[in-house]
Design a protein around this motif. Structure first.
Motif, PDB file in Angstrom:
ATOM      1  N   GLY A   1       0.823  -1.211   0.000  1.00 13.22           N
ATOM      2  CA  GLY A   1       0.000   0.000   0.000  1.00 13.22           C
ATOM      3  C   GLY A   1       0.846   1.244   0.000  1.00 13.22           C
ATOM      4  N   LEU A   2       1.900   1.234   0.813  1.00 20.23           N
ATOM      5  CA  LEU A   2       2.793   2.404   0.862  1.00 20.23           C
ATOM      6  C   LEU A   2       3.446   2.614  -0.496  1.00 20.23           C
TER       7      LEU A   2
ATOM      8  N   THR B   1       0.917   4.487  -2.823  1.00 18.43           N
ATOM      9  CA  THR B   1       0.785   5.932  -2.582  1.00 18.43           C
ATOM     10  C   THR B   1       2.096   6.652  -2.864  1.00 18.43           C
TER      11      THR B   1
ATOM     12  N   ASN C   1       2.247   7.282  -6.460  1.00 20.04           N
ATOM     13  CA  ASN C   1       1.354   8.393  -6.783  1.00 20.04           C
ATOM     14  C   ASN C   1       2.006   9.729  -6.466  1.00 20.04           C
ATOM     15  N   MET C   2       2.613   9.800  -5.262  1.00 18.04           N
ATOM     16  CA  MET C   2       3.230  11.052  -4.823  1.00 18.04           C
ATOM     17  C   MET C   2       4.330  11.478  -5.781  1.00 18.04           C
TER      18      MET C   2
ATOM     19  N   SER D   1       3.102  12.240  -9.511  1.00 16.71           N
ATOM     20  CA  SER D   1       2.283  13.435  -9.676  1.00 16.71           C
ATOM     21  C   SER D   1       3.144  14.647  -9.985  1.00 16.71           C
ATOM     22  N   PHE D   2       4.454  14.544  -9.760  1.00 15.61           N
ATOM     23  CA  PHE D   2       5.309  15.693 -10.019  1.00 15.61           C
ATOM     24  C   PHE D   2       5.767  15.753 -11.471  1.00 15.61           C
TER      25      PHE D   2
ATOM     26  N   ARG E   1      -1.360  12.196 -14.751  1.00 16.80           N
ATOM     27  CA  ARG E   1      -1.817  11.873 -13.397  1.00 16.80           C
ATOM     28  C   ARG E   1      -2.620  13.020 -12.804  1.00 16.80           C
ATOM     29  N   MET E   2      -2.171  14.245 -13.089  1.00  9.75           N
ATOM     30  CA  MET E   2      -2.819  15.397 -12.466  1.00  9.75           C
ATOM     31  C   MET E   2      -4.020  15.795 -13.303  1.00  9.75           C
TER      32      MET E   2
ATOM     33  N   THR F   1      -6.555  17.438 -12.106  1.00  8.10           N
ATOM     34  CA  THR F   1      -7.158  18.662 -11.578  1.00  8.10           C
ATOM     35  C   THR F   1      -6.815  19.841 -12.474  1.00  8.10           C
TER      36      THR F   1
ATOM     37  N   THR G   1       1.111  17.093   0.775  1.00  7.75           N
ATOM     38  CA  THR G   1       1.538  15.709   0.587  1.00  7.75           C
ATOM     39  C   THR G   1       0.345  14.802   0.342  1.00  7.75           C
TER      40      THR G   1
ATOM     41  N   ARG H   1      -0.834  15.271  -3.129  1.00  7.01           N
ATOM     42  CA  ARG H   1       0.003  14.609  -4.128  1.00  7.01           C
ATOM     43  C   ARG H   1      -0.256  13.110  -4.160  1.00  7.01           C
ATOM     44  N   ALA H   2      -0.477  12.527  -2.985  1.00  4.31           N
ATOM     45  CA  ALA H   2      -0.754  11.090  -2.942  1.00  4.31           C
ATOM     46  C   ALA H   2      -2.069  10.780  -3.627  1.00  4.31           C
TER      47      ALA H   2
ATOM     48  N   ASN I   1      -3.076  12.553  -6.256  1.00  2.00           N
ATOM     49  CA  ASN I   1      -2.941  13.187  -7.570  1.00  2.00           C
ATOM     50  C   ASN I   1      -3.714  14.494  -7.660  1.00  2.00           C
ATOM     51  N   ARG I   2      -3.675  15.257  -6.583  1.00  2.00           N
ATOM     52  CA  ARG I   2      -4.249  16.594  -6.621  1.00  2.00           C
ATOM     53  C   ARG I   2      -3.115  17.590  -6.478  1.00  2.00           C
ATOM     54  N   ILE I   3      -3.437  18.883  -6.496  1.00  2.00           N
ATOM     55  CA  ILE I   3      -2.412  19.915  -6.382  1.00  2.00           C
ATOM     56  C   ILE I   3      -2.283  20.376  -4.942  1.00  2.00           C
TER      57      ILE I   3
ATOM     58  N   ARG J   1      -3.817  28.721  -3.320  1.00  2.00           N
ATOM     59  CA  ARG J   1      -4.471  30.008  -3.570  1.00  2.00           C
ATOM     60  C   ARG J   1      -3.838  31.135  -2.765  1.00  2.00           C
TER      61      ARG J   1
ATOM     62  N   PHE K   1       7.558  12.882   7.663  1.00  2.00           N
ATOM     63  CA  PHE K   1       7.093  12.538   6.325  1.00  2.00           C
ATOM     64  C   PHE K   1       6.518  11.123   6.316  1.00  2.00           C
TER      65      PHE K   1
ATOM     66  N   TRP L   1       2.973   9.972   5.029  1.00  2.00           N
ATOM     67  CA  TRP L   1       2.835   8.922   4.026  1.00  2.00           C
ATOM     68  C   TRP L   1       1.857   7.865   4.512  1.00  2.00           C
TER      69      TRP L   1
ATOM     70  N   ALA M   1      -1.585   9.044   4.321  1.00  2.00           N
ATOM     71  CA  ALA M   1      -2.109   9.059   2.953  1.00  2.00           C
ATOM     72  C   ALA M   1      -2.480   7.669   2.478  1.00  2.00           C
ATOM     73  N   THR M   2      -1.998   6.638   3.163  1.00  2.00           N
ATOM     74  CA  THR M   2      -2.146   5.281   2.630  1.00  2.00           C
ATOM     75  C   THR M   2      -3.230   4.469   3.311  1.00  2.00           C
TER      76      THR M   2
END
Lengths: 227, 412
Positions: free
Chosen positions: A29-30, A33, A36-37, A40-41, A46-47, A49, B71, B74-75, B77-79, B83, B326, B330, B333-334
């Protein structure tokens, strides 16, 4: 009490010979994610949005909410609308209000003087666009209608509603190009018909004129002939 | 006490190693310059030192609240927040203003005084716990000899304030959250302390600076002598880490505030600045427990490789702290939240046995190392820890095979 029955598939871990190492699934699982992390850069796909006010996602051609009025060249003279009021009558929530323009003698000018749509009432059914026989009213893709004045701000007038045929072409290319082609063909047919009619008229007129002249000119000829 | 605080050598005011102590020494020098009495000088110095730690961790708290959201985004897949200011850097400021300007609502059935005290009591122990951690070779704000004991005593105080919050709100969801919090924190305090006992046994002290000093030096010239790089330390460190997630009420052990079940647990009836205090207490507690983990197992401010002595030691501490935090993010996020019985079973049947095993392992390790049998110590401790783990795995798998669910009432 009934004996406990075993329904459905057995849990995967119950399979003989398959071992579950505690914590291995957590690491998997880690990894997901973490991937994904990282991705996404640098992975654009992937992004998904879109930072909305600055960037916009393209609107689907199937999207429709509020009607607009299509014009060909000029926002006032080129309006396709003839103020026939079919849309007004077909509108279920009765949000369309039309007044036909008339000249000083009271003769209908076949164009709208007032064309209002109340956006707070319109339910976006698209019946007006269905029934319009003049290719004039279509459903818009405009969704940013928020206003701080809920009465006058949501009242769309003729100048708000009038949008060019090019806008329609951008919004729904397939539909708009079909409409434009049909209108062009119609116009050509009409022009040809008019030309034919004009020609026929001219011929008729010429003939009539010729007859007239023959009538008027004949006697002197006869006279001259008789002379 | 006094000898520990007073530093023998007084190097340059601006040397990088002593930079975090600059405010303290400036205030002391200033007060001495004006011929202030001795007690005033020491009080001023202590106040300046405390202010330094507070400033550092308040900034870190503000940044973490943003970095956490980034973080998590990002996990998924958003920004994330972008703002307020460039890259959303002013988001913590915006959050703070929002929190401060909100109405402070106290329920009619609340115990007014306790309702006010709870958020304060949750922040104070966290800040006090931050005071005893050794951040650098020269930078330990309060070098207590029983620092570890002090730390755990304050950790236990957090549970009390969480329960006060739940009780004083006079409402059912806070009460449920507080009950969950008590059972969870008491259960997870045990493996936390038990895994720290192994460290105490090996380093032979309760003083945190000395525990870090014990982890100095390198095996074979390159492998740092951190406790995490020993068999018992690896197991103890993992158990400590998992238990600290439970202690800090972090996902996946955030049952006390499980918002899908009990709104926000003990924080349900809080709003505005009091809610912000809970938030702050939680994050400061996270910093404190991660800092303790870094101190006990990851070698504190010790550099990871030889030849890096020119870097100020406190930079290593904060780098390790950031890495651990971190990891917390992580994990958040999981993993999904556990159920209460799963949490308890995991705590009592997995964490506590493993943390208990680290104690004999640490004892054998110390004895054999003193006797000069380093290699045998490795073999014996690994065997001592791996064999029970394998047995546990076998039992776990048998338990899985047996536990085919039977549905008595919902037959398909």
């Amino acid at each position: 009490m009934k004996p406990p029955t075993q329904n459905g598939p057995k849990p995967k871990s119950a399979k003989p010979g398959k071992w579950v190492v505690p914590g291995l699934g957590l690491l998997q699982g880690l990894a997901v994610t973490g991937k994904n992390m990282l991705q996404s850069f640098y992975k654009k796909e992937r992004m998904t949005t879109v930072p909305y006010p600055e960037q916009r996602a393209p609107i689907s051609p199937n999207y429709r909410n509020i009607p607009f009025l299509c014009y060909d060249d000029d926002p006032e003279a080129g309006l396709r609308c003839t103020a026939c009021k079919i849309c007004e009558k077909s509108c279920p929530p009765e949000c369309i209000y039309i007044v036909m323009d008339r000249d000083e003698n009271g003769k209908a000018l076949k164009r709208p003087k007032v064309f209002d749509i109340d956006a707070s009432v319109c339910m976006g059914c698209g019946l007006c666009a269905e029934v319009c026989p003049f290719d004039s009213i279509y459903m818009d893709g405009q969704f940013e209608l928020a206003t701080d004045d809920r009465f006058e701000g949501l009242q769309l007038h003729l100048h708000d509603l009038a949008k060019s045929a090019e806008y329609h072409l951008q919004l729904r290319p397939k539909e708009a190009s079909e409409v434009l082609a049909r209108r062009k063909a119609d116009a050509e047919k009409k022009a040809a018909k008019a030309a034919a009619k004009a020609k026929a008229d001219a011929e008729k007129k010429a003939k009539a004129e010729a007859e007239q002249t023959a009538k008027t000119e004949d006697p002197p000829k006869e006279e001259g002939g008789s002379e | 006490m006094k000898t520990l605080i007073a530093q023998a050598a007084e190097p340059s005011l601006w040397s990088p190693e002593w930079l975090p102590l600059l405010p303290k020494r400036l205030v002391e020098n200033l007060l001495e310059h004006f011929n202030a009495p001795g007690w005033l000088v020491s009080i001023g110095g202590i106040a300046a030192g405390a202010a330094t730690v507070l400033a550092v961790f308040m900034t870190a708290f503000a940044l973490l609240s943003l970095i956490e959201r980034k973080t998590l985004a990002r996990a998924q897949n958003r920004i994330g927040p972008n703002r307020a200011g460039p890259f959303g850097i002013l988001q913590p400021v915006a959050d703070g203003i929002k929190m401060l300007t909100k109405e402070d609502i106290v329920p009619a059935k609340a115990e007014k005084l306790l309702h006010l005290l709870a958020p304060i009591l949750i922040v104070i122990p966290a800040i006090m716990a931050l005071g005893v951690l050794p951040y650098g070779r020269e930078w330990t704000p309060v070098p207590l000899e029983l620092g570890l004991l002090f730390f755990f005593a304050l950790g236990a105080l957090t549970e009390v304030s969480v329960f006060i919050a739940g009780w004083a709100s006079g409402s059912k969801f806070p009460m449920l959250g507080a009950m969950r919090a008590i059972s969870q924190m008491v259960s997870y305090e045990l493996p936390l302390v038990l895994s720290a006992i192994a460290v105490i046994m090996v380093s032979g002290t309760l003083s945190l600076p000395e525990i870090v000093a014990h982890q100095g030096g390198y095996h074979l010239g390159f492998l740092p002598a951190w406790h995490i790089l020993t068999p018992w330390g690896l197991v103890g460190g993992l158990v400590f880490f998992i238990a600290s997630i439970g202690e800090a009420n972090r996902c996946p052990f955030d049952l006390p505030e499980g918002e899908s079940e009990i709104v926000a647990g003990h924080m349900t009836e809080y709003s505005g600045f009091k809610y912000a205090l809970f938030f702050m207490g939680e994050y400061l507690g996270l910093f404190a427990i991660s800092g303790l983990g870094v101190t006990l197992f990851l070698g504190g401010w010790q550099a990871p490789f030889p030849g890096l002595g020119f870097v100020p030691s406190w930079i290593w501490f904060f780098a390790k702290l950031a890495a651990v935090i971190f990891l917390f993010l992580w994990i958040r996020a999981t993993f999904p939240r556990l159920r209460m019985d799963q949490l308890m079973r995991f705590g009592w049947l997995a964490l506590i046995p493993m943390s208990l095993l680290t104690i004999p392992a640490a004892g054998i390790w110390t004895l054999l190392h003193r006797a000069g049998h380093g290699l045998i110590a490795w073999v014996v401790t690994i065997a001592l820890l791996v064999v029970p783990f394998v047995i546990m795995t076998v039992l776990f798998n048998r338990g899985l095979a047996r536990s085919n669910r039977t549905y008595r009432f919902a037959e398909s």
